[in-house]
Design an enzyme around this catalytic site. Structure first.
Site, PDB file in Angstrom:
ATOM      1  N   TYR A   1       1.028  -1.128   0.077  1.00 45.04           N
ATOM      2  CA  TYR A   1       0.101  -0.009  -0.045  1.00 45.04           C
ATOM      3  C   TYR A   1       0.632   1.325   0.024  1.00 45.04           C
ATOM      4  CZ  TYR A   1      -4.352  -2.863   0.604  1.00 45.04           C
ATOM      5  OH  TYR A   1      -5.472  -3.395   0.627  1.00 45.04           O
TER       6      TYR A   1
ATOM      7  N   ASN B   1     -13.932  -3.819   3.205  1.00 52.06           N
ATOM      8  CA  ASN B   1     -14.419  -3.905   1.745  1.00 52.06           C
ATOM      9  C   ASN B   1     -13.922  -5.411   1.199  1.00 52.06           C
ATOM     10  OD1 ASN B   1     -11.852  -3.081   1.249  1.00 52.06           O
ATOM     11  ND2 ASN B   1     -12.289  -1.517   0.305  1.00 52.06           N
TER      12      ASN B   1
ATOM     13  N   GLU C   1       2.258  -5.791  -7.971  1.00 55.69           N
ATOM     14  CA  GLU C   1       1.901  -6.550  -7.094  1.00 55.69           C
ATOM     15  C   GLU C   1       1.859  -8.142  -6.936  1.00 55.69           C
ATOM     16  OE1 GLU C   1      -2.101  -4.980  -6.965  1.00 55.69           O
ATOM     17  OE2 GLU C   1      -1.778  -2.980  -6.150  1.00 55.69           O
TER      18      GLU C   1
HETATM   19  O1  CDP Z   1      -8.964  -0.915  -2.875  1.00 54.25           O
HETATM   20  P1  CDP Z   1      -9.090   0.050  -3.839  1.00 54.25           P
HETATM   21  O2  CDP Z   1      -8.186   0.212  -4.954  1.00 54.25           O
HETATM   22  O3  CDP Z   1     -10.431   0.106  -4.311  1.00 54.25           O
HETATM   23  O4  CDP Z   1      -8.952   1.544  -3.173  1.00 54.25           O
HETATM   24  P2  CDP Z   1      -7.683   2.673  -2.799  1.00 54.25           P
HETATM   25  O5  CDP Z   1      -8.219   3.813  -2.950  1.00 54.25           O
HETATM   26  O6  CDP Z   1      -6.422   2.085  -3.553  1.00 54.25           O
HETATM   27  O7  CDP Z   1      -7.405   2.128  -1.206  1.00 54.25           O
HETATM   28  C1  CDP Z   1      -6.830   0.930  -0.760  1.00 54.25           C
HETATM   29  C2  CDP Z   1      -7.592   0.503   0.367  1.00 54.25           C
HETATM   30  O8  CDP Z   1      -7.486   1.693   1.352  1.00 54.25           O
HETATM   31  C3  CDP Z   1      -9.189   0.309   0.088  1.00 54.25           C
HETATM   32  O9  CDP Z   1      -9.569  -0.702  -0.277  1.00 54.25           O
HETATM   33  C4  CDP Z   1      -9.573   0.385   1.851  1.00 54.25           C
HETATM   34  O10 CDP Z   1      -9.411  -0.810   2.526  1.00 54.25           O
HETATM   35  C5  CDP Z   1      -8.775   1.486   2.204  1.00 54.25           C
HETATM   36  N1  CDP Z   1      -9.218   2.990   2.426  1.00 54.25           N
HETATM   37  C6  CDP Z   1      -9.908   3.320   3.649  1.00 54.25           C
HETATM   38  O11 CDP Z   1      -9.948   2.635   4.474  1.00 54.25           O
HETATM   39  N2  CDP Z   1     -10.410   4.725   3.455  1.00 54.25           N
HETATM   40  C7  CDP Z   1     -10.330   5.296   2.479  1.00 54.25           C
HETATM   41  N3  CDP Z   1     -10.755   6.588   2.557  1.00 54.25           N
HETATM   42  C8  CDP Z   1      -9.947   4.887   1.294  1.00 54.25           C
HETATM   43  C9  CDP Z   1      -9.397   3.681   1.159  1.00 54.25           C
END
Ligand code: CDP
Ligand code: MG
Length: 166
Positions: A51, A125, A139
């Site tokens: 991440y 999620n 990844e």
């Molecule tokens: O997983 P995805 O690519 O859809 O989202 P991301 O924007 O790359 O963010 C990675 C992960 O961070 C998300 O799947 C959530 O678990 C977490 N996240 C969060 O907790 N709160 C946010 N406002 C945005 C992301």
């Protein structure tokens, strides 16, 4: 149409709620092919590397704790890491997963059906899905060794994409 591989991680909330099989079923139904699978104990280092693009954001520290299973009281928590292959696999997997925030995700998607935002504001999620072929390559190389993938698509040190490992 491009043949792609993409990384899926079954996050600790999905494991805890016994949704692993249901998630795999959605990928099967979409016609994607499983090319790699393993249970991974997510170290602090792996979580932060995976991440890295989110380092410093307000949700980053919570995200590291979440992916390491710290919110779900699972002894010896491991994450199921999967590599799926297929035509436009990256986009197909993102569509199956749904939007990042489960409250905004289409209810027909996995996150829209089963994800939640906890009372403390933590997004749960269910799964990670690579967001682009470039991310997928980075990844998959981070989580898997070439010999663990049926047919490595991306050039990986020590692998010959033309040869399938026995
Ligand atoms: O997983 P995805 O690519 O859809 O989202 P991301 O924007 O790359 O963010 C990675 C992960 O961070 C998300 O799947 C959530 O678990 C977490 N996240 C969060 O907790 N709160 C946010 N406002 C945005 C992301
Ligand atoms: Mg992302």
């Amino acid at each position: 149409m491009a043949r792609e591989q993409t990384l899926i991680l079954i996050k600790p909330d999905a494991a805890r709620r016994r949704l692993t099989g249901l998630i795999i079923d959605r990928f099967d139904a979409a016609g994607l092919t499983l090319a790699g699978a393993k249970m991974v104990s997510v170290t602090e280092e792996l979580a932060r590397e995976h991440y890295a693009e989110h380092a410093g954001k307000h949700f980053y520290e919570g995200l590291i704790r979440y992916i390491r299973g710290e919110f779900h009281a699972i002894p010896d928590c491991r994450v199921l890491a999967l590599v799926y292959e297929g035509e436009n696999a990256v986009e197909a997997a993102r569509r199956i997963a749904g939007a990042t925030n489960p409250e905004k995700a289409d209810p027909a998607t996995l996150r829209g059906s089963f994800g939640r935002v906890t009372t403390t504001g933590q997004i749960e999620n269910l799964l990670h899905a690579s967001d682009s072929p470039v991310s997928a390559e980075r990844e998959i190389k981070l989580w898997f060794s070439p010999h663990e993938i049926i047919r490595p698509l991306y050039a990986v040190k020590g692998s010959d994409p033309a040869k399938s490992p026995e």
